[in-house]
Motif scaffolding. Structure first.
Motif, mmCIF file in Angstrom:
data_model
loop_
_atom_site.group_PDB
_atom_site.id
_atom_site.type_symbol
_atom_site.label_atom_id
_atom_site.label_comp_id
_atom_site.label_asym_id
_atom_site.label_seq_id
_atom_site.Cartn_x
_atom_site.Cartn_y
_atom_site.Cartn_z
ATOM 1 N N ALA A 136 0.824 -1.204 0.000
ATOM 2 C CA ALA A 136 0.000 0.000 0.000
ATOM 3 C C ALA A 136 0.862 1.260 0.000
ATOM 4 N N ASP A 137 0.335 2.322 -0.628
ATOM 5 C CA ASP A 137 1.033 3.606 -0.575
ATOM 6 C C ASP A 137 0.621 4.347 0.700
ATOM 7 N N GLU A 138 1.234 5.493 0.923
ATOM 8 C CA GLU A 138 0.986 6.228 2.160
ATOM 9 C C GLU A 138 -0.470 6.639 2.308
ATOM 10 N N ASP A 139 -1.093 7.071 1.212
ATOM 11 C CA ASP A 139 -2.495 7.503 1.289
ATOM 12 C C ASP A 139 -3.400 6.357 1.725
ATOM 13 N N SER A 169 7.239 2.410 7.310
ATOM 14 C CA SER A 169 7.549 2.200 5.892
ATOM 15 C C SER A 169 6.424 1.482 5.158
ATOM 16 N N CYS A 170 5.177 1.778 5.579
ATOM 17 C CA CYS A 170 3.969 1.203 4.970
ATOM 18 C C CYS A 170 3.934 -0.319 5.017
ATOM 19 N N ASP A 171 4.661 -0.900 5.964
ATOM 20 C CA ASP A 171 4.598 -2.349 6.208
ATOM 21 C C ASP A 171 3.333 -2.609 7.020
ATOM 22 N N MET A 172 2.310 -3.178 6.370
ATOM 23 C CA MET A 172 1.003 -3.266 7.009
ATOM 24 C C MET A 172 0.995 -4.135 8.259
ATOM 25 N N ALA A 173 1.818 -5.165 8.316
ATOM 26 C CA ALA A 173 1.872 -5.985 9.524
ATOM 27 C C ALA A 173 2.312 -5.137 10.709
ATOM 28 N N ARG A 174 3.322 -4.311 10.485
ATOM 29 C CA ARG A 174 3.810 -3.463 11.573
ATOM 30 C C ARG A 174 2.846 -2.313 11.839
ATOM 31 N N VAL A 175 2.269 -1.733 10.778
ATOM 32 C CA VAL A 175 1.279 -0.670 10.956
ATOM 33 C C VAL A 175 0.129 -1.153 11.827
ATOM 34 N N SER A 176 -0.327 -2.377 11.574
ATOM 35 C CA SER A 176 -1.437 -2.936 12.350
ATOM 36 C C SER A 176 -1.079 -3.072 13.822
ATOM 37 N N ARG A 177 0.124 -3.621 14.091
ATOM 38 C CA ARG A 177 0.551 -3.792 15.491
ATOM 39 C C ARG A 177 0.687 -2.454 16.197
ATOM 40 N N GLU A 178 1.295 -1.488 15.519
ATOM 41 C CA GLU A 178 1.512 -0.183 16.148
ATOM 42 C C GLU A 178 0.185 0.556 16.349
ATOM 43 N N THR A 179 -0.752 0.399 15.415
ATOM 44 C CA THR A 179 -2.065 1.029 15.565
ATOM 45 C C THR A 179 -2.793 0.470 16.776
ATOM 46 N N GLU A 180 -2.770 -0.846 16.943
ATOM 47 C CA GLU A 180 -3.385 -1.468 18.122
ATOM 48 C C GLU A 180 -2.744 -0.946 19.401
#
Length: 326
Positions: A136-139, A169-180
């Motif tokens: 995914a891109d940043e948007d 860096s738009c790594d969705m696995a990490r984005v998901s963990r950090e968002t939680e």
């Protein structure tokens, strides 16, 4: 469709065949989980996983026939196939009949991390719902963050979502963990601000490299040295640092040398128009001839390091001297 549209599309019902194509493993796992929760009971009996590389020739015929197996005490049966790349001939011989008239109680989920030369284009086949699972891109990531937190009763400021996407860096696995993590930190009714993100989310190596190259563009030696030192302390290689600097100054040179609109250059270089605009501004501050000289010297040093003509430490030191002290 983009993956961000996938869950909403299920409001109209579950499709008989899904093709997930792209390298983002988080999207694959999320789609699988969503489909399983939506229409499968007794997963141990009604959730089947197969590897596509084993499905060749007659095995494809057996696989096709297995798709007609009736689910046991469940609304539907989920069949997941990873890496299914039939040739056009194999598709026509073994699979075309099923795709034209799929079993109504089976959900066929095909997960292909990449495209493969010579394979049939499954997304153009009948009854296939295509889901783009490329990175995914940043948007897209920012929309995902704000949507996820909003559903949990948490507000996320726009610059906070952007910072979180960039730091990960738009790594969705990490984005998901950090968002939680951030949602738990601020609690229901709370607000995620950029300050909270900066305090609680570690910047990925990829983002730190971006910060390092931007510090080089500003010729901020103190900021550059701090970031580079942190990267090397965590195992980042000097050759990689030199390569990143060389690549950055090549982009500056390219945008300064190319004519056309920001959008046209962005398409040619595979970057965003906004990035072209900012890089053009940076290149203008240096001047085209100076940018070219920086790039050529950094590329020369990078080649010397890789070929063994110079040690990687010496090559990086010369690059730093070229950028900051000439």
């Amino acid at each position: 469709m983009k993956f961000t549209e996938f869950k909403k599309s299920l409001d109209g019902g579950v499709a008989p065949v899904y093709l997930l194509e792209g390298e983002e493993a988080y999207f694959h796992a999320s789609a699988e989980k969503t489909l399983r929760e939506r229409c499968v009971q007794q997963p141990s009996l009604n959730d089947v996983r197969l590897e596509g590389e084993s499905l060749k020739g007659d095995a494809l015929a057996s696989f096709r026939d297995s798709l007609y197996v009736y689910p046991f005490l469940s609304e539907k049966r989920l069949v997941r196939v990873y890496g299914l790349y039939p040739t056009e001939r194999e598709y026509e011989t073994y699979l075309a009949r099923y795709f034209a008239d799929p079993c109504p109680t089976t959900v066929l989920l095909i997960v292909n991390a990449q495209k493969k030369s010579g394979a049939a284009d499954l997304k153009k086949k009948p009854n296939v719902t295509y889901v783009d699972c490329s990175r995914a891109d940043e948007d897209t990531v920012c929309r995902w963050i704000t949507g996820t937190t909003r559903r949990a009763g948490v507000k996320t400021e726009g610059d906070a979502a952007l910072a979180l996407a960039q730091f990960c860096s738009c790594d969705m696995a990490r984005v998901s963990r950090e968002t939680e993590k951030l949602m738990l930190l601020v609690g229901a009714g709370g607000t995620v601000t950029r300050a909270i993100v900066e305090e609680n989310v570690y910047r990925s190596a990829e983002y730190k490299i971006y910060e390092m190259t931007q510090a080089a563009s500003r010729r901020s030696f103190a900021a550059f040295s701090e970031i580079l030192g942190d990267l090397i302390e965590k195992g980042f290689d000097e050759t990689a640092a030199l390569g990143a600097l060389s690549s950055h100054f090549r982009t500056l040179y390219d945008v300064s040398a190319m004519s056309g609109s920001d959008a046209e250059i962005a398409k040619a270089l595979g970057i965003k128009p906004y990035a072209v605009q900012k890089n053009r501004e940076t290149a203008a501050r240096f001047g085209k001839e100076r940018v070219e000289a920086f790039y050529l010297r950094l590329y020369e040093l990078s080649c010397a390091s890789k070929s063994g003509q110079m040690s990687k430490e010496s090559a990086l030191k010369e690059a730093v001297a070229k950028i900051f002290f000439e």
